[in-house]
Design an enzyme around this catalytic site. Structure first.
Site, short mmCIF file in Angstrom:
data_model
loop_
_atom_site.label_atom_id
_atom_site.label_comp_id
_atom_site.label_asym_id
_atom_site.label_seq_id
_atom_site.Cartn_x
_atom_site.Cartn_y
_atom_site.Cartn_z
N HIS A 193 -10.26 -5.08 -3.38
CA HIS A 193 -8.92 -5.69 -2.67
C HIS A 193 -8.90 -6.26 -1.21
CE1 HIS A 193 -9.81 -1.06 -2.79
NE2 HIS A 193 -9.14 -1.49 -0.97
N ASP A 201 0.55 -1.17 0.07
CA ASP A 201 -0.27 0.28 0.41
C ASP A 201 1.12 1.44 0.03
OD1 ASP A 201 -3.26 0.98 1.18
OD2 ASP A 201 -1.71 2.21 1.27
#
Ligand code: AMP
Length: 113
Positions: free
Chosen positions: A99, A31
């Protein structure tokens, strides 16, 4: 279903990512704004906008995403971790390509915000 999201552009190679795992069904990458020492996103190559659009035929794919999160957690040396799927704006979803967040490497409290 379109692939016109930032994650669609990562999948097509138009935008780079810090990849940690890849196979024919999914991609996992770090991320960009990590919320913990380990914060990885596992995304299907199929452009499902969210869990809301998942169909019975996606059962195997959804299971695969969770198992890949497990695999990456072990790869990252985690003993405990959290997997999160935000589903819809009201639940904090900001990118409308399904996700799985894999978060770990620090104590995690419950309930989340
Ligand atoms: P969500 O809020 O559940 O939709 O999660 C979206 C996540 O994508 C957030 O944690 C963002 O930090 C992350 N993100 C957005 N753009 C990128 C990018 N280009 N590369 C990696 N992660 C990203």
């Amino acid at each position: 279903m379109t692939n016109d999201t930032i994650f669609g552009r990562i999948l097509s190679g138009a935008i780079p990512c810090d990849e940690v795992y890849s196979d024919d069904k999914c991609l996992a990458f770090r991320d960009i704004e990590p919320q913990a020492p380990v914060h990885v996103l596992v995304i299907p190559r199929k452009p499902l906008p969210s869990l809301k659009e998942a169909l019975p035929e996606d059962a195997e794919l959804l299971g695969h995403l969770i198992l890949v999160a497990n695999l990456v957690a072990k790869q990252e040396g985690l003993e405990d971790w959290r997997t999160v799927i935000n589903c819809g704006e009201g639940a904090g979803q900001t990118v409308f390509h399904l996700h799985v967040h894999l978060i770990g490497g620090r104590p995690l409290t419950w309930p989340p915000g």
